[in-house]
Motif scaffolding. Structure first.
Motif, short mmCIF file in Angstrom:
data_model
loop_
_atom_site.label_atom_id
_atom_site.label_comp_id
_atom_site.label_asym_id
_atom_site.label_seq_id
_atom_site.Cartn_x
_atom_site.Cartn_y
_atom_site.Cartn_z
N ILE A 67 -11.51 -17.97 -15.09
CA ILE A 67 -10.20 -18.44 -15.54
C ILE A 67 -9.69 -19.61 -14.70
CG2 ILE A 67 -7.78 -17.80 -15.88
CD1 ILE A 67 -8.72 -14.94 -16.42
N VAL A 68 -9.78 -19.48 -13.36
CA VAL A 68 -9.13 -20.48 -12.49
C VAL A 68 -10.10 -21.27 -11.62
CG1 VAL A 68 -6.98 -19.18 -12.40
CG2 VAL A 68 -8.71 -18.77 -10.64
N GLY A 69 -11.40 -21.03 -11.74
CA GLY A 69 -12.36 -21.79 -10.95
C GLY A 69 -12.87 -21.02 -9.74
N ARG A 70 -13.76 -21.65 -8.98
CA ARG A 70 -14.50 -20.95 -7.95
C ARG A 70 -13.97 -21.17 -6.52
NH1 ARG A 70 -19.24 -19.02 -10.18
NH2 ARG A 70 -20.09 -18.63 -8.10
N ARG A 71 -12.90 -21.92 -6.34
CA ARG A 71 -12.35 -22.10 -5.00
C ARG A 71 -11.67 -20.81 -4.56
NH1 ARG A 71 -8.76 -27.32 -4.49
NH2 ARG A 71 -8.89 -26.66 -2.30
N HIS A 72 -12.06 -20.32 -3.38
CA HIS A 72 -11.60 -19.01 -2.95
C HIS A 72 -10.08 -18.94 -2.77
CE1 HIS A 72 -15.88 -18.39 -2.22
NE2 HIS A 72 -15.62 -17.10 -2.14
#
Length: 335
Positions: free
Chosen positions: A278-283
């Motif tokens: 949904i929001v991407g892979r940045r932690h």
């Protein structure tokens, strides 16, 4: 530029998941024996409930809801860390054997150690952490190579092997145990949320209060570790130290969660994946979403499972496995 302006999608998703959690909490208190309607729920929360309503809400329903919510959050955060540290999207504390290690330690402690009931809730997370940490250390040693570092696929396979072996050891422990104590271990294995009381909330809460901010603080290191070991070294990340510390954090979170909910798997696999999609892979962006998603998944599974089959219900661990098992196979085939 404010954080809200930088991550508008994250804020919207967090608001939606928070509303889902709120709706599930209302549903959990509004169905079943001793159900509270929405207006009576509000009245009881503000101190205007009857003796029976206070008992149902504050002594039975609310502690179970909070324990389940916190445990789901801990499992989701543990899975997010494991997937980043091992660079393996299939990593989950239940799949790779960490939960099984915690379970063996809890079973041995419960069966053979005379305990004070007043300190039982607070001792369990520590016992589970010791068992899970020993298991994770062995899995790490078997999947680490001096030449190539940690091998993600090998980590998964070794972890699955340990999970099977420890499950066999658990059966051996049960077969030689006092029959009166076997019921507890059986419920733990099924993922039945048994620690549904306020002492278990206070035993679980400090782990999340401390380790969630620390994980967010280490988000950049996790981003780099998830990409490539050479890239992480080139940017100044102390790969060996950070990986071991974050692995210990993941183990602690999973152990604390399963010590009160039992052997729940797949929450740590599904919640991070849904959040990343949904929001991407940045932690720093997806971890807060994954944490809330994990809490909602386990709370929803427990709420549905308790009322699906009367009177005993279906354990939350079984409900999650019914969804997570096929999802895991899908990811395994795709990867």
């Amino acid at each position: 530029m404010t954080r809200t302006a930088r991550y508008p999608k994250q804020v919207v998703v967090i608001a939606i998941v928070a509303l889902l959690i709120l709706a599930t909490i209302v549903a959990s208190t509004s169905i079943g024996s001793g159900a509270l309607s929405f207006d009576r729920l509000l009245q009881t929360l503000f101190g205007h409930g009857t003796t029976k309503e206070n008992l149902v809400l504050f002594s039975i329903r609310l502690p179970r809801i909070v324990v389940t919510l916190l445990a789901g959050m801990g499992l989701a955060l543990s899975g997010a860390i494991l997937q980043g540290v091992t660079r393996n999207d299939l990593a989950d504390p239940g799949v790779v054997g960490i939960n099984a290690g915690a379970g063996v330690a809890i079973a041995a402690f419960f069966l053979y150690y005379p305990m004070d009931p007043k300190t039982f809730a607070y001792a369990l997370p520590l016992v589970a952490f010791a068992g899970a940490l020993a298991t994770a250390a062995l899995i790490y040693l078997f999947s680490y190579s001096k030449g190539t570092g940690l091998q993600p696929v090998k980590f998964l396979l070794v972890g699955v092997g340990f999970a099977l072996a420890l499950s066999g050891l658990m059966i051996v422990l049960i077969s030689s145990a006092d029959p009166r104590k076997v019921d507890f271990i059986a419920k733990w294995l099924a993922g039945n949320v048994w620690g549904a009381d306020w002492p278990f909330v206070w035993a679980l809460l400090p782990w999340l209060v401390v380790l969630l901010p620390y994980t967010l603080y280490k988000s950049n290191a996790l981003n780099l570790l998830a990409m490539d070991e050479a890239v992480a070294v080139g940017t100044g990340v102390s790969v060996g130290r950070d990986r071991l510390i974050l692995l210990a954090v993941a183990v602690a979170l999973a152990a604390a969660a399963v010590s009160v909910t039992g052997g729940v798997a797949f929450v740590g696999l599904m919640a991070p994946h849904i959040a990343k999609a949904i929001v991407g892979r940045r932690h720093q962006v997806y971890v807060p979403v994954a944490v809330l998603m994990g809490g909602w998944l386990l709370l929803f599974a427990d709420t549905v499972g308790r009322h699906l089959v009367e009177p005993a219900g279906i354990p939350a661990g079984v409900m999650v496995a019914l969804i997570g098992g096929p999802y895991f196979l899908y990811l395994l085939l795709r990867k």
